[in-house]
Design an enzyme around this catalytic site. Structure first.
Site, PDB file in Angstrom:
ATOM      1  N   ASP A   1       4.492  -8.168  -1.445  1.00  0.00           N
ATOM      2  CA  ASP A   1       4.246  -6.831  -0.913  1.00  0.00           C
ATOM      3  C   ASP A   1       3.495  -6.885   0.494  1.00  0.00           C
ATOM      4  OD1 ASP A   1       4.797  -4.143  -0.888  1.00  0.00           O
ATOM      5  OD2 ASP A   1       3.144  -3.517  -1.534  1.00  0.00           O
TER       6      ASP A   1
ATOM      7  N   HIS B   1       6.244  -2.353   0.582  1.00  0.00           N
ATOM      8  CA  HIS B   1       6.944  -1.262   0.185  1.00  0.00           C
ATOM      9  C   HIS B   1       6.778   0.061   0.912  1.00  0.00           C
ATOM     10  CE1 HIS B   1       2.815  -0.082  -1.676  1.00  0.00           C
ATOM     11  NE2 HIS B   1       3.230   1.172  -1.333  1.00  0.00           N
TER      12      HIS B   1
ATOM     13  N   SER C   1      -1.853   2.711   0.552  1.00  0.00           N
ATOM     14  CA  SER C   1      -1.164   1.575   0.604  1.00  0.00           C
ATOM     15  C   SER C   1      -0.912   0.884   1.871  1.00  0.00           C
ATOM     16  CB  SER C   1       0.315   2.170   0.260  1.00  0.00           C
ATOM     17  OG  SER C   1       0.349   2.556  -1.136  1.00  0.00           O
TER      18      SER C   1
END
Length: 843
Positions: free
Chosen positions: A292, A245, A374
């Site tokens: 992801d 992402h 992230s």
């Protein structure tokens, strides 16, 4: 966890040699041709791109404006010594920063490209960049430079103009103030105070894995965290693992820039790190949405001096008993977080995720993660192997909520498809390995004890060499040799063919054939696939060195820092110098000593000396023939710190409020005051005063009884233990805050100014936009600030009757735990033999 970025994180500049226009005095902004870009309405853009909770996309901080620019069509060429110089200026009204995208670039050898900003004087610049920086990918994406007025400069050596390809296709104009210069437009908060800097002791067992983690930017506008990972063949291919992402694809992988070693210098700083260690460009390898996962390959291996580590991994899917996260929260300085509970299998916690694809960390017992973390990894605390990469969650400093991490095991193999699997890249020979250990890129290193030896001719010098294995899979024979020995010397090894780990003693003989002096030479370890070397020192002497002459601190110096720098004159025959510092001229009480290797003739103490104290120092030179006569002895006096008494005087406690027996005459007043005695968080004993930092308007006051200050105990200080968890507004301003006031001889209370604060200066002014009753005033707003002894100079009130008042002002929103005050004292000074206080307790 959204891949938001703290905008200062991209404020990277390569500050090599100055641009030629600066060196030659040719930089004239007004004479440059200029391209006017669209203006930037900062407020409108901030509203348009305000981040939304759980939106799995990066935070936008700039607007890309398409251009079609090259030296053939725009700008100005001019002749300069050795070649030609091309310049072109860009201007965007209102922009807080500018960055550039060259999507077709090739530079000849010797060319130098710079980005310049006219926001600074002298000019801010980023560069030089040359052929080696752009040739592999043919694209080059820059970090921003500050302000909305910037220029490009390209120097091309004579005869190379026709070899230049420089096509600029995008200029991005910023609106979030990445350099924090333009009135507070930068709205991305600093990382939370609960994070652990990786330089803290908690990181000690994880020093290798910490070096495998980097922050990165893509297209100059988005940022996340990633990890360098090892492959099964241990080829040290720079594979970089992050999250799907975060948005890196085959189309934009060249626009990725990784930032290594972006860490705080000191534990607890949560700031102040350098982003100078960067690598531009990556190559897309694979990505898989449900788990992801995104795997990239850096376009070039980080330089050796970046000291990057390749992390190991485990694809078994076995449940770890906990997790350790290493990441860049808010893409600020690197942090480390700890979870002590077993992980559980869950569905993805972000849109587009899969079922049973993720590990869940139920909550972090120490630290947290944040936007910008992230893509960062989690490691099994037992094996130190990476098992997942961060997708998102609700974890933050103010809660005990969860995070979810894509499983390394789920991302491993997607039916053999190299575009969606890790296996094809990390196990290209299909060995089926379930795990791989991490390693430094050097499979072994040579260490020596000592690294420098002094001998008295014709004596021998000996060095004990340790071949330390960095890669546990390395099993090649290493041959040892020397290089650049001083003329006349001979070498021998007790063993010169070793499979690491192993030890050998190196002996340097025939020193009577070597002229006296300082020498350096290399010991070299050569294997089939790798070679390394270590520089060693050799000092050959024929007589004892002469007596050292001291330099600084000068004899009798005063106000010397408590961690002073000492310097002395060199002695040609010295191999080492011994510095000794004592509190007596006879050196029976030595409080500091340092051995300094020649040719260095200075050292700064790493541990502080006592303040306001007379010290004595001397230096002795040594070499292989013995020790010199000690230097003359110099004395100096360290500077007084807040609360210190003059030399010859002793502290005297005049008044002491511990609050163990109650309020002791202190009174709460004001609007919506919550000041009250509490037992929840005393600095000492069992009681203290506490006030809540409420989420409504208040003006809370805590007033002392009248205190008569003497005139015979100067200097006078107020000292109190002070812990704050008050709503701050960045690092230099407050929304809610506390301050100290004083009233003299029955007069009005006035604020004690910041100039009188010794150990705990005010943090900054109270914001005037939210109806705080003390808005505009300087205040404390540690968020948090643990207990410390705040020392305030009140000597100007000697001989007066005074009252003290702690005052807490809050605005109409956001609460924090509040303010704690304990152990309030008024201290003075008296002769060493004079001890008294207002309560009969000299201690």
């Amino acid at each position: 966890m959204l891949s938001l970025m703290t905008l200062s994180a991209v404020a990277l500049a390569r500050t090599g040699e100055e641009p030629l226009s600066v060196q030659l005095g040719l930089l004239e902004k007004s004479a440059m041709k200029v391209i006017e870009l669209d203006p930037v309405d900062v407020d409108a853009r901030l509203k348009e791109f305000a981040p939304k909770p759980f939106e799995a996309k990066p935070l936008r901080f700039a607007i890309g404006q398409l251009v079609k620019v090259s030296p053939d069509t725009h700008g100005t060429w001019r002749d300069v010594p050795g070649g030609k110089l091309w310049t072109l200026r860009f201007h965007s009204e209102g922009a807080t920063d500018i960055n550039f995208a060259f999507t077709n670039i090739a530079l000849p050898k010797g060319a130098k490209l710079y980005m310049l900003s006219f926001a600074d004087d002298p000019v801010y610049y980023d560069g030089p960049y040359g052929q080696q920086d752009v040739k592999k990918l043919g694209e080059f994406w820059t970090a921003p430079v500050p302000g909305g007025d910037a220029a490009l400069e390209l120097f091309v050596p004579t005869g190379s103009e026709e070899k230049v390809t420089l096509e600029l296709t995008q200029v991005a104009t910023g609106f979030r103030d990445v350099f924090k210069r333009y009135g507070g437009y930068g709205l991305v908060a600093k990382q939370g105070a609960c994070n652990n800097d990786v330089v803290c002791p908690e990181g000690d067992p994880w020093r290798d894995e910490i070096r495998s983690v980097a922050a990165y930017a893509v297209n100059g506008i988005d940022a996340c965290t990633g990890t360098m990972v090892m492959d099964v063949p241990r080829s040290f291919t720079p594979y970089f693992l992050t999250a799907y992402h975060c948005g890196v694809t085959a189309a934009n992988a060249a626009a990725v820039v990784t930032f290594w070693n972006y860490e705080s210098m000191n534990c607890g700083d949560l700031g102040g790190g350098s982003r100078m260690d960067s690598v531009s460009g990556t190559i897309f390898r694979s990505r898989k949405q449900d788990v992801d996962m995104n795997l990239l390959e850096l376009a070039s291996t980080p330089p050796e001096d970046y000291d990057v580590y390749w992390s190991g991994w485990d694809r078994s899917g076995d449940v770890p008993n906990g997790a350790v996260a290493i990441h860049h929260p808010m893409v600020d300085e690197k942090a480390i977080s700890f979870n002590v509970d077993a992980l559980t299998t869950v569905n993805s916690c972000i849109n587009g995720g899969g079922s049973n694809t993720h590990w869940e960390v139920d909550n972090w017992e120490d630290g947290t993660t944040e936007p910008g973390s992230s893509g960062s990894g989690i490691w099994d605390p037992d094996s130190h192997l990476l098992v997942g990469f961060l997708s998102g969650g609700l974890a933050a400093c103010d809660n005990n909520l969860y995070d979810c991490y894509g499983k390394f095991s789920v991302g491993w193999d997607d039916g053999g498809n190299p575009a969606t699997s890790l296996a094809n890249w990390l196990d290209p020979e299909g060995t089926g390995a379930m795990s791989v250990s991490g390693s430094n890129p050097a499979p072994f290193v040579i260490e020596s004890t000592p690294v420098s030896v002094g001998v008295c001719s014709p004596g021998d010098a000996e060095y004990v060499l340790d071949l330390v294995q960095s890669d546990p899979k390395f099993d090649e024979m290493v041959t040892l040799s020397t290089m650049d020995l001083p003329a006349g010397a001979s070498d021998s090894f007790s063993a010169n063919m070793i499979v690491p780990p192993g030890t050998s003693t190196l002996t340097i003989s025939d020193t009577d054939m070597v002229a006296a002096g300082q020498y350096q030479f290399d010991v070299v370890g050569t294997a089939t696939s790798f070679a390394t070397e270590l520089t060693l020192g050799l000092n050959v002497a024929t007589a004892i060195a002469g007596q050292v002459v001291l330099d600084m601190p000068a004899d009798g110096a005063i106000n010397v820092p408590v961690a002073p720098t000492f310097s002395w004159n060199a002695q040609a025959a010295a191999a080492t110098y011994l510095l000794e510092v004592a509190t007596d001229a006879g050196f029976s009480d030595i409080v500091a000593s340092e051995v300094v290797s020649a040719p260095d003739t200075s050292v700064t103490l790493t541990e502080e000396l006592d303040s306001n104290t007379i010290h004595y120092w001397r230096v002795t030179a040594s070499n292989g023939c013995g020790d010199s006569t000690a230097s003359a002895t110099f004395s100096f006096t360290t500077l007084p710190l807040p609360g210190d008494c003059p030399v010859g005087m002793a502290p005297v406690r005049l008044f002491n409020f511990t609050f163990e027996s109650g309020a002791e005459g202190w009174v709460s007043s004001g609007t919506a005051s919550t000041w009250a005695l509490s037992t929840t968080n005393p600095a000492g004993g069992s009681q203290h005063w506490h006030a809540d930092n409420s989420d409504s308007i208040s003006d809370q006051r805590l007033r002392s009884p009248s205190i008569t200050l003497p005139t015979t105990s100067s200097p006078l200080t107020l000292q109190f233990m002070n812990e704050q968890q008050l709503e701050s507004n960045g690092s230099a301003a407050c929304y809610d805050g506390g301050l100290l006031e004083i009233a003299e001889n029955g007069g009005a209370f006035v604020q004690v100014p910041g100039a009188e604060m010794g150990t705990d200066p005010y943090d900054g002014p109270i914001d005037d936009g939210f109806d705080n009753p003390i808005s505009g005033l300087d205040a404390w707003c540690g968020d948090p600030q643990p207990y410390l002894n705040s020392i305030v100079n009140i000597d100007g009130y000697a001989g007066s009757d005074v009252q003290l008042r702690f005052r807490l002002g809050t605005d109409s929103s956001v609460d924090r735990p509040g303010w704690d005050i304990d152990d309030v004292q008024i201290m003075g000074c008296g002769p060493d033999e004079y001890f008294t206080d207002g309560f009969g307790d000299p201690n």
